[in-house]
Design a protein around this motif. Structure first.
Motif, PDB file in Angstrom:
ATOM      1  N   PHE A 153      -2.677  -4.759  -1.433  1.00 39.03           N
ATOM      2  CA  PHE A 153      -3.285  -4.115  -0.272  1.00 39.03           C
ATOM      3  C   PHE A 153      -3.450  -2.629  -0.576  1.00 39.03           C
ATOM      4  O   PHE A 153      -2.497  -1.963  -0.988  1.00 39.03           O
ATOM      5  CB  PHE A 153      -2.427  -4.294   0.987  1.00 39.03           C
ATOM      6  N   SER A 154      -4.674  -2.119  -0.422  1.00 40.74           N
ATOM      7  CA  SER A 154      -4.974  -0.703  -0.580  1.00 40.74           C
ATOM      8  C   SER A 154      -4.568  -0.197  -1.967  1.00 40.74           C
ATOM      9  O   SER A 154      -5.142  -0.614  -2.973  1.00 40.74           O
ATOM     10  CB  SER A 154      -4.282   0.081   0.545  1.00 40.74           C
ATOM     11  N   GLN A 155      -3.565   0.671  -2.067  1.00 40.20           N
ATOM     12  CA  GLN A 155      -3.123   1.150  -3.377  1.00 40.20           C
ATOM     13  C   GLN A 155      -2.623  -0.011  -4.240  1.00 40.20           C
ATOM     14  O   GLN A 155      -2.781  -0.003  -5.457  1.00 40.20           O
ATOM     15  CB  GLN A 155      -2.022   2.208  -3.209  1.00 40.20           C
ATOM     16  N   GLU A 182       5.547   4.666  -3.055  1.00 38.05           N
ATOM     17  CA  GLU A 182       4.197   4.842  -3.595  1.00 38.05           C
ATOM     18  C   GLU A 182       4.169   4.384  -5.051  1.00 38.05           C
ATOM     19  O   GLU A 182       5.114   4.593  -5.793  1.00 38.05           O
ATOM     20  CB  GLU A 182       3.757   6.311  -3.494  1.00 38.05           C
ATOM     21  N   TRP A 183       3.072   3.725  -5.415  1.00 35.52           N
ATOM     22  CA  TRP A 183       2.880   3.348  -6.822  1.00 35.52           C
ATOM     23  C   TRP A 183       2.559   4.592  -7.637  1.00 35.52           C
ATOM     24  O   TRP A 183       2.939   4.718  -8.792  1.00 35.52           O
ATOM     25  CB  TRP A 183       1.782   2.305  -6.946  1.00 35.52           C
ATOM     26  N   PHE A 184       1.844   5.513  -6.983  1.00 37.08           N
ATOM     27  CA  PHE A 184       1.591   6.823  -7.595  1.00 37.08           C
ATOM     28  C   PHE A 184       1.200   7.783  -6.481  1.00 37.08           C
ATOM     29  O   PHE A 184       0.826   7.370  -5.386  1.00 37.08           O
ATOM     30  CB  PHE A 184       0.504   6.754  -8.679  1.00 37.08           C
ATOM     31  N   ASP A 185       1.316   9.061  -6.765  1.00 34.13           N
ATOM     32  CA  ASP A 185       1.069  10.099  -5.769  1.00 34.13           C
ATOM     33  C   ASP A 185      -0.407  10.140  -5.371  1.00 34.13           C
ATOM     34  O   ASP A 185      -1.294  10.081  -6.217  1.00 34.13           O
ATOM     35  CB  ASP A 185       1.493  11.456  -6.354  1.00 34.13           C
ATOM     36  N   LEU A 186      -0.634  10.236  -4.075  1.00 34.00           N
ATOM     37  CA  LEU A 186      -2.010  10.321  -3.580  1.00 34.00           C
ATOM     38  C   LEU A 186      -2.232  11.590  -2.754  1.00 34.00           C
ATOM     39  O   LEU A 186      -3.141  11.647  -1.936  1.00 34.00           O
ATOM     40  CB  LEU A 186      -2.345   9.091  -2.725  1.00 34.00           C
ATOM     41  N   SER A 187      -1.375  12.598  -2.969  1.00 34.56           N
ATOM     42  CA  SER A 187      -1.560  13.845  -2.219  1.00 34.56           C
ATOM     43  C   SER A 187      -2.881  14.513  -2.600  1.00 34.56           C
ATOM     44  O   SER A 187      -3.496  15.218  -1.816  1.00 34.56           O
ATOM     45  CB  SER A 187      -0.384  14.791  -2.448  1.00 34.56           C
ATOM     46  N   SER A 195      -8.545  11.774  -5.634  1.00 35.81           N
ATOM     47  CA  SER A 195      -9.726  11.892  -6.487  1.00 35.81           C
ATOM     48  C   SER A 195      -9.752  10.707  -7.435  1.00 35.81           C
ATOM     49  O   SER A 195      -8.729  10.053  -7.657  1.00 35.81           O
ATOM     50  CB  SER A 195      -9.681  13.195  -7.291  1.00 35.81           C
ATOM     51  N   ASP A 196     -10.914  10.441  -8.005  1.00 35.48           N
ATOM     52  CA  ASP A 196     -11.037   9.346  -8.964  1.00 35.48           C
ATOM     53  C   ASP A 196     -10.118   9.580 -10.165  1.00 35.48           C
ATOM     54  O   ASP A 196      -9.485   8.646 -10.661  1.00 35.48           O
ATOM     55  CB  ASP A 196     -12.487   9.220  -9.435  1.00 35.48           C
ATOM     56  N   GLU A 197     -10.042  10.824 -10.607  1.00 32.23           N
ATOM     57  CA  GLU A 197      -9.203  11.152 -11.769  1.00 32.23           C
ATOM     58  C   GLU A 197      -7.728  10.908 -11.447  1.00 32.23           C
ATOM     59  O   GLU A 197      -6.980  10.369 -12.284  1.00 32.23           O
ATOM     60  CB  GLU A 197      -9.411  12.611 -12.174  1.00 32.23           C
ATOM     61  N   ASN A 198      -7.313  11.283 -10.242  1.00 31.21           N
ATOM     62  CA  ASN A 198      -5.921  11.086  -9.832  1.00 31.21           C
ATOM     63  C   ASN A 198      -5.575   9.601  -9.780  1.00 31.21           C
ATOM     64  O   ASN A 198      -4.498   9.179 -10.235  1.00 31.21           O
ATOM     65  CB  ASN A 198      -5.697  11.733  -8.466  1.00 31.21           C
ATOM     66  N   ARG A 199      -6.479   8.792  -9.242  1.00 32.22           N
ATOM     67  CA  ARG A 199      -6.236   7.344  -9.178  1.00 32.22           C
ATOM     68  C   ARG A 199      -6.115   6.751 -10.583  1.00 32.22           C
ATOM     69  O   ARG A 199      -5.258   5.911 -10.845  1.00 32.22           O
ATOM     70  CB  ARG A 199      -7.377   6.654  -8.420  1.00 32.22           C
ATOM     71  N   TRP A 200      -6.990   7.199 -11.476  1.00 37.43           N
ATOM     72  CA  TRP A 200      -6.988   6.681 -12.841  1.00 37.43           C
ATOM     73  C   TRP A 200      -5.689   7.041 -13.554  1.00 37.43           C
ATOM     74  O   TRP A 200      -5.073   6.202 -14.207  1.00 37.43           O
ATOM     75  CB  TRP A 200      -8.206   7.211 -13.597  1.00 37.43           C
ATOM     76  N   GLY A 224       0.804  -1.217   0.000  1.00 40.23           N
ATOM     77  CA  GLY A 224       0.000   0.000   0.000  1.00 40.23           C
ATOM     78  C   GLY A 224       0.838   1.268   0.000  1.00 40.23           C
ATOM     79  O   GLY A 224       2.074   1.234   0.077  1.00 40.23           O
ATOM     80  N   TYR A 225       0.161   2.379  -0.068  1.00 44.68           N
ATOM     81  CA  TYR A 225       0.763   3.715  -0.114  1.00 44.68           C
ATOM     82  C   TYR A 225       1.568   3.989   1.150  1.00 44.68           C
ATOM     83  O   TYR A 225       1.072   3.832   2.261  1.00 44.68           O
ATOM     84  CB  TYR A 225      -0.370   4.730  -0.253  1.00 44.68           C
ATOM     85  N   GLY A 226       2.830   4.357   0.972  1.00 40.15           N
ATOM     86  CA  GLY A 226       3.666   4.709   2.114  1.00 40.15           C
ATOM     87  C   GLY A 226       4.394   3.545   2.751  1.00 40.15           C
ATOM     88  O   GLY A 226       5.198   3.743   3.662  1.00 40.15           O
ATOM     89  N   ALA A 227       4.121   2.320   2.291  1.00 42.79           N
ATOM     90  CA  ALA A 227       4.821   1.144   2.807  1.00 42.79           C
ATOM     91  C   ALA A 227       5.937   0.796   1.814  1.00 42.79           C
ATOM     92  O   ALA A 227       6.379   1.627   1.035  1.00 42.79           O
ATOM     93  CB  ALA A 227       3.847  -0.016   2.987  1.00 42.79           C
ATOM     94  N   ASN A 228       6.388  -0.442   1.837  1.00 40.00           N
ATOM     95  CA  ASN A 228       7.332  -0.925   0.831  1.00 40.00           C
ATOM     96  C   ASN A 228       7.207  -2.441   0.745  1.00 40.00           C
ATOM     97  O   ASN A 228       6.346  -3.034   1.409  1.00 40.00           O
ATOM     98  CB  ASN A 228       8.771  -0.476   1.131  1.00 40.00           C
TER      99      ASN A 228
END
Length: 214
Positions: free
Chosen positions: A111-113, A65-70, A73-78, A24-28
């Motif tokens: 998990f999560s992201q 992070e796989w991608f930024d989640l700062s 939004s749905d658009e950001n995830r996509w 997930g986001y912030g882990a490794n």
């Protein structure tokens, strides 16, 4: 930079299948690899690998992070899964070659992201993977799936009712999106659990993959 991370060899000494964990986001990659030790008794012929996501997180030593989640939004995830997807796709292919395994013997566990990444990439590969397990996550850009789906490996999802990071409604949404595209799906709801993985969900995930690997 090519993805890599901690690994566990098949307990039996003979690798007949592979599980790729996506944190997930912030882990490794270190965050999920221990699940392989817990699953080894159920999946003795399975090797495990847990790659670190390609991007380091600023101000978070060791976090990836796989991608930024700062911006959430749905658009950001996509946009995020599309940007990170090719790197993961290439990693899956390289791991199949490393172990000499067909796609039908490879499972993704997110998990999560990591669940977002698993569902995005796993349903768009030319050859069907064995199965996908998603804990406490959701599908990104679900409205695009019907037009882009290439294969339909079975999916198992698990989610807690007290999840405040990705509410359990996300499981309902994901199941509906998968149903619209004819993807075989099953799920487990952990009552009272927050953003995490419960013992029942862990056990069900192992049994699901055992079935998928045949």
């Amino acid at each position: 930079m090519a993805l890599d991370g901690p690994r566990l060899p098949a307990q039996s000494g003979t690798t007949k299948s592979l599980v790729i964990f996506l944190h997930g986001y912030g882990a490794n990659g270190d965050d999920l690899i221990a699940i392989g030790n817990e699953w080894a008794s159920v999946l003795p012929d399975t090797a495990f690998v847990s790659p670190h996501a390609q991007d380091e997180m600023p101000l978070h030593p060791g976090g990836r992070e796989w991608f930024d989640l700062s911006v959430r939004s749905d658009e950001n995830r996509w946009q995020g899964v599309n940007t990170a997807g090719p790197g993961l796709d290439a990693f899956i292919t390289s791991e199949m070659e490393r172990h000499g395994l067909p796609a039908s013997k490879v499972g993704l566990v997110g998990f999560s992201q990591g669940t977002m990444m698993s569902l995005h990439v796993g349903l768009r590969r030319a050859e069907s993977l064995a199965g996908i397990v998603g804990y406490s996550g959701t599908i990104a850009g679900g409205e695009h799936l019907k037009a882009e789906i290439k294969t339909k490996p079975p999916v198992f999802l698990a989610h807690g009712t007290a999840d405040q990071v990705i509410p359990v409604d996300a499981l309902v949404h994901t199941v509906e999106v998968l149903a619209e595209s004819g993807v075989p799906r099953s799920w487990h709801v952990a009552h009272g659990m927050a953003h995490g993985i419960d013992r029942t969900g862990l056990a069900k995930g192992a049994q699901f993959l055992k079935q998928c690997f045949g």
